[in-house]
Design a protein around this motif. Sequence first.
Motif, PDB file in Angstrom:
ATOM      1  N   THR A 100     -11.191  -0.273 -16.715  1.00 49.09           N
ATOM      2  CA  THR A 100     -11.426  -1.573 -15.777  1.00 49.09           C
ATOM      3  C   THR A 100     -10.187  -1.127 -14.776  1.00 49.09           C
ATOM      4  OG1 THR A 100     -11.863  -2.886 -17.563  1.00 49.09           O
ATOM      5  CG2 THR A 100     -10.679  -3.954 -15.495  1.00 49.09           C
ATOM      6  N   ALA A 101      -9.098  -0.680 -15.175  1.00 47.18           N
ATOM      7  CA  ALA A 101      -7.870  -0.256 -14.201  1.00 47.18           C
ATOM      8  C   ALA A 101      -8.473   0.725 -13.097  1.00 47.18           C
ATOM      9  CB  ALA A 101      -6.689   0.239 -14.789  1.00 47.18           C
ATOM     10  N   ILE A 102      -8.992   2.055 -13.804  1.00 47.13           N
ATOM     11  CA  ILE A 102      -9.678   3.026 -13.077  1.00 47.13           C
ATOM     12  C   ILE A 102     -10.536   2.390 -11.831  1.00 47.13           C
ATOM     13  CG2 ILE A 102     -11.132   5.031 -12.755  1.00 47.13           C
ATOM     14  CD1 ILE A 102     -10.041   5.768 -15.532  1.00 47.13           C
ATOM     15  N   ARG A 103     -11.456   1.502 -12.332  1.00 44.69           N
ATOM     16  CA  ARG A 103     -12.391   0.917 -11.170  1.00 44.69           C
ATOM     17  C   ARG A 103     -11.583   0.074 -10.133  1.00 44.69           C
ATOM     18  NH1 ARG A 103     -16.990  -2.452 -14.267  1.00 44.69           N
ATOM     19  NH2 ARG A 103     -17.454  -2.834 -12.043  1.00 44.69           N
ATOM     20  N   ALA A 104     -10.671  -0.681 -10.632  1.00 45.74           N
ATOM     21  CA  ALA A 104      -9.869  -1.363  -9.569  1.00 45.74           C
ATOM     22  C   ALA A 104      -9.264  -0.472  -8.794  1.00 45.74           C
ATOM     23  CB  ALA A 104      -8.770  -2.161 -10.294  1.00 45.74           C
ATOM     24  N   GLY A 105      -8.510   0.677  -9.133  1.00 46.30           N
ATOM     25  CA  GLY A 105      -7.867   1.623  -8.483  1.00 46.30           C
ATOM     26  C   GLY A 105      -8.572   2.212  -7.491  1.00 46.30           C
ATOM     27  N   LEU A 106      -9.885   2.565  -7.834  1.00 48.59           N
ATOM     28  CA  LEU A 106     -10.781   3.264  -6.753  1.00 48.59           C
ATOM     29  C   LEU A 106     -11.248   2.489  -5.879  1.00 48.59           C
ATOM     30  CD1 LEU A 106     -13.012   5.196  -9.396  1.00 48.59           C
ATOM     31  CD2 LEU A 106     -11.715   6.039  -7.809  1.00 48.59           C
ATOM     32  N   THR A 107     -11.541   1.021  -6.139  1.00 51.11           N
ATOM     33  CA  THR A 107     -11.590   0.023  -5.224  1.00 51.11           C
ATOM     34  C   THR A 107     -10.539   0.019  -3.896  1.00 51.11           C
ATOM     35  OG1 THR A 107     -13.048  -1.173  -6.578  1.00 51.11           O
ATOM     36  CG2 THR A 107     -12.431  -2.391  -4.652  1.00 51.11           C
ATOM     37  N   ASN A 108      -9.304   0.024  -4.809  1.00 51.51           N
ATOM     38  CA  ASN A 108      -8.074  -0.222  -3.861  1.00 51.51           C
ATOM     39  C   ASN A 108      -7.940   1.013  -3.047  1.00 51.51           C
ATOM     40  OD1 ASN A 108      -7.362  -2.554  -4.739  1.00 51.51           O
ATOM     41  ND2 ASN A 108      -6.090  -1.817  -6.334  1.00 51.51           N
ATOM     42  N   LEU A 109      -8.368   2.131  -3.825  1.00 48.56           N
ATOM     43  CA  LEU A 109      -8.271   3.505  -2.875  1.00 48.56           C
ATOM     44  C   LEU A 109      -9.238   3.507  -1.671  1.00 48.56           C
ATOM     45  CD1 LEU A 109      -7.230   6.389  -2.789  1.00 48.56           C
ATOM     46  CD2 LEU A 109      -8.739   7.098  -4.421  1.00 48.56           C
ATOM     47  N   ALA A 110     -10.506   3.176  -1.825  1.00 52.88           N
ATOM     48  CA  ALA A 110     -11.348   3.022  -0.794  1.00 52.88           C
ATOM     49  C   ALA A 110     -11.108   1.975   0.413  1.00 52.88           C
ATOM     50  CB  ALA A 110     -12.820   2.520  -1.327  1.00 52.88           C
ATOM     51  N   ASN A 111     -10.304   0.810   0.010  1.00 52.07           N
ATOM     52  CA  ASN A 111     -10.263  -0.254   0.840  1.00 52.07           C
ATOM     53  C   ASN A 111      -8.708  -0.193   1.293  1.00 52.07           C
ATOM     54  OD1 ASN A 111     -12.776  -1.186   0.385  1.00 52.07           O
ATOM     55  ND2 ASN A 111     -12.101  -2.659  -1.370  1.00 52.07           N
ATOM     56  N   GLY A 112      -7.932   0.845   0.963  1.00 53.00           N
ATOM     57  CA  GLY A 112      -6.585   0.805   1.171  1.00 53.00           C
ATOM     58  C   GLY A 112      -6.394   1.035   2.999  1.00 53.00           C
ATOM     59  N   SER A 113      -5.774   0.195   3.265  1.00 54.89           N
ATOM     60  CA  SER A 113      -5.421   0.000   4.885  1.00 54.89           C
ATOM     61  C   SER A 113      -4.192   1.120   5.248  1.00 54.89           C
ATOM     62  CB  SER A 113      -5.198  -1.415   5.268  1.00 54.89           C
ATOM     63  OG  SER A 113      -4.094  -1.912   4.658  1.00 54.89           O
ATOM     64  N   THR A 114      -3.401   1.258   4.337  1.00 57.06           N
ATOM     65  CA  THR A 114      -2.234   2.417   4.727  1.00 57.06           C
ATOM     66  C   THR A 114      -2.313   3.431   3.800  1.00 57.06           C
ATOM     67  OG1 THR A 114      -0.714   1.260   3.321  1.00 57.06           O
ATOM     68  CG2 THR A 114      -0.993   0.218   5.577  1.00 57.06           C
ATOM     69  N   GLU A 115      -1.629   4.547   4.063  1.00 57.95           N
ATOM     70  CA  GLU A 115      -1.500   5.434   3.338  1.00 57.95           C
ATOM     71  C   GLU A 115      -0.639   5.375   1.882  1.00 57.95           C
ATOM     72  OE1 GLU A 115      -2.433   9.511   2.535  1.00 57.95           O
ATOM     73  OE2 GLU A 115      -3.018   8.481   4.064  1.00 57.95           O
ATOM     74  N   THR A 116       0.339   4.465   2.227  1.00 57.74           N
ATOM     75  CA  THR A 116       1.119   4.083   1.065  1.00 57.74           C
ATOM     76  C   THR A 116       0.163   3.482  -0.007  1.00 57.74           C
ATOM     77  OG1 THR A 116       3.175   3.686   2.207  1.00 57.74           O
ATOM     78  CG2 THR A 116       3.014   2.704   0.377  1.00 57.74           C
ATOM     79  N   ALA A 117      -0.584   2.452   0.561  1.00 58.15           N
ATOM     80  CA  ALA A 117      -1.565   1.720  -0.624  1.00 58.15           C
ATOM     81  C   ALA A 117      -2.455   2.670  -1.283  1.00 58.15           C
ATOM     82  CB  ALA A 117      -2.295   0.507   0.364  1.00 58.15           C
ATOM     83  N   ARG A 118      -3.241   3.606  -0.467  1.00 54.49           N
ATOM     84  CA  ARG A 118      -3.918   4.494  -1.093  1.00 54.49           C
ATOM     85  C   ARG A 118      -3.301   5.464  -2.015  1.00 54.49           C
ATOM     86  NH1 ARG A 118      -5.859   4.491   4.238  1.00 54.49           N
ATOM     87  NH2 ARG A 118      -4.833   6.178   4.744  1.00 54.49           N
ATOM     88  N   GLY A 119      -2.025   5.762  -1.727  1.00 54.55           N
ATOM     89  CA  GLY A 119      -1.114   6.632  -2.734  1.00 54.55           C
ATOM     90  C   GLY A 119      -1.089   6.000  -3.960  1.00 54.55           C
ATOM     91  N   GLU A 120      -0.390   4.554  -3.837  1.00 53.98           N
ATOM     92  CA  GLU A 120      -0.421   3.929  -5.081  1.00 53.98           C
ATOM     93  C   GLU A 120      -1.806   3.814  -5.868  1.00 53.98           C
ATOM     94  OE1 GLU A 120       2.446   2.765  -6.192  1.00 53.98           O
ATOM     95  OE2 GLU A 120       3.622   3.598  -4.648  1.00 53.98           O
ATOM     96  N   ALA A 121      -2.617   3.557  -5.212  1.00 54.47           N
ATOM     97  CA  ALA A 121      -3.755   3.359  -5.985  1.00 54.47           C
ATOM     98  C   ALA A 121      -4.216   4.610  -6.525  1.00 54.47           C
ATOM     99  CB  ALA A 121      -5.045   3.023  -5.101  1.00 54.47           C
ATOM    100  N   LEU A 122      -4.019   5.891  -6.031  1.00 51.62           N
ATOM    101  CA  LEU A 122      -4.395   7.147  -6.503  1.00 51.62           C
ATOM    102  C   LEU A 122      -3.354   7.350  -7.769  1.00 51.62           C
ATOM    103  CD1 LEU A 122      -5.875   9.642  -6.538  1.00 51.62           C
ATOM    104  CD2 LEU A 122      -4.223  10.687  -4.679  1.00 51.62           C
ATOM    105  N   LYS A 123      -2.345   7.042  -7.717  1.00 52.93           N
ATOM    106  CA  LYS A 123      -1.460   7.121  -8.868  1.00 52.93           C
ATOM    107  C   LYS A 123      -1.893   6.466  -9.994  1.00 52.93           C
ATOM    108  CE  LYS A 123       3.131   8.182  -6.466  1.00 52.93           C
ATOM    109  NZ  LYS A 123       4.470   7.727  -6.257  1.00 52.93           N
ATOM    110  N   SER A 124      -2.262   5.191  -9.829  1.00 60.07           N
ATOM    111  CA  SER A 124      -2.711   4.323 -11.102  1.00 60.07           C
ATOM    112  C   SER A 124      -3.973   4.710 -11.503  1.00 60.07           C
ATOM    113  CB  SER A 124      -3.124   2.987 -10.282  1.00 60.07           C
ATOM    114  OG  SER A 124      -3.665   1.935 -11.117  1.00 60.07           O
TER     115      SER A 124
END
Length: 304
Positions: A100-124
């Motif tokens: 479930t956390a991976i699915r949420a992280g992938l959604t955040n990675l795809a929808n991340g508006s900033t490099e920082t947000a995408r980086g946090e999603a990738l770490k998760s």
Amino acid sequence: MRWQRLSLALLPVSVGLVLASLVLGIATIPNPVLYARVDLGNLAWVAGLVFSLLAGVGLGIWEVQASGCRRRIADTRTQASNERRRFLQRLDHELKNPLTAIRAGLTNLANGSTETARGEALKSVEAQVLRLSQLTADLRKLAELEARPLERAPLSISELLDEAVTLGQEQPEATTRHLTLTLPLAPWPVPDIPGDWDLLFLATYNLVDNALKFTRPGDTVEVRASDDRTHVIIEVADTGPGIPEDELPYVWKELYRGQGARGIPGSGLGLALVRVIVERHGGQVTLRSRSGQGTVVTMRLPTM
């Protein structure tokens, strides 16, 4: 089975004695031999009756024992089925959370508006993938332990504990805990034991790692050893929060994680691995804990 064999052996004896009593009892010639035959016939009849009763009692006892054995087998199968069902439920829970956390992280990675947000999603996502990888590795290791042959070579408990504590001191948590090793020197050191170095090191280090993870900054973790002639006793003790009494019966179950384990990395297989390793060496492992005071895990391993 012994009663069954005895009863079956007595049956032909009983039948033979009854037949003999009939043969001897039908003699009608009035002479001393006749009376001897009659007495022998009565004796054989009584003996045949006694042996028949014994055979019946034996068969009855055998049937009771067989019934009890069938009931124990059925109970064992039911218990094994229940354990398997509970294990699969725990496995489903352990897999569902990271997925479930991976699915949420992938959604955040795809929808991340900033490099920082995408980086946090990738770490998760990476953290959850690592958790799944560790879980599958521990499950495979636990399965292999059941059949893996042991290398029964003499090993030094002092050296093994020293290496386990040294590795534990390299963990980040060790910088805020007091990790100590106590080995007796007088009147004699801890004796060597026959065992598999790699497996016993894994068991010991798992206990040290658990103690470090589940304690708080400033707590003490003690690793100590002693012997009582027949066994070497290894204890890993801590002054952590302890384990609630109602959770103690379940701590050795595969994938079981209590309330205090929430938010702490782990697969829930550490203590299960320890138990299997110690029992494969012919030893016993126990756990004592007081909520709010700490925990002691004790391994007893046979000496040379």
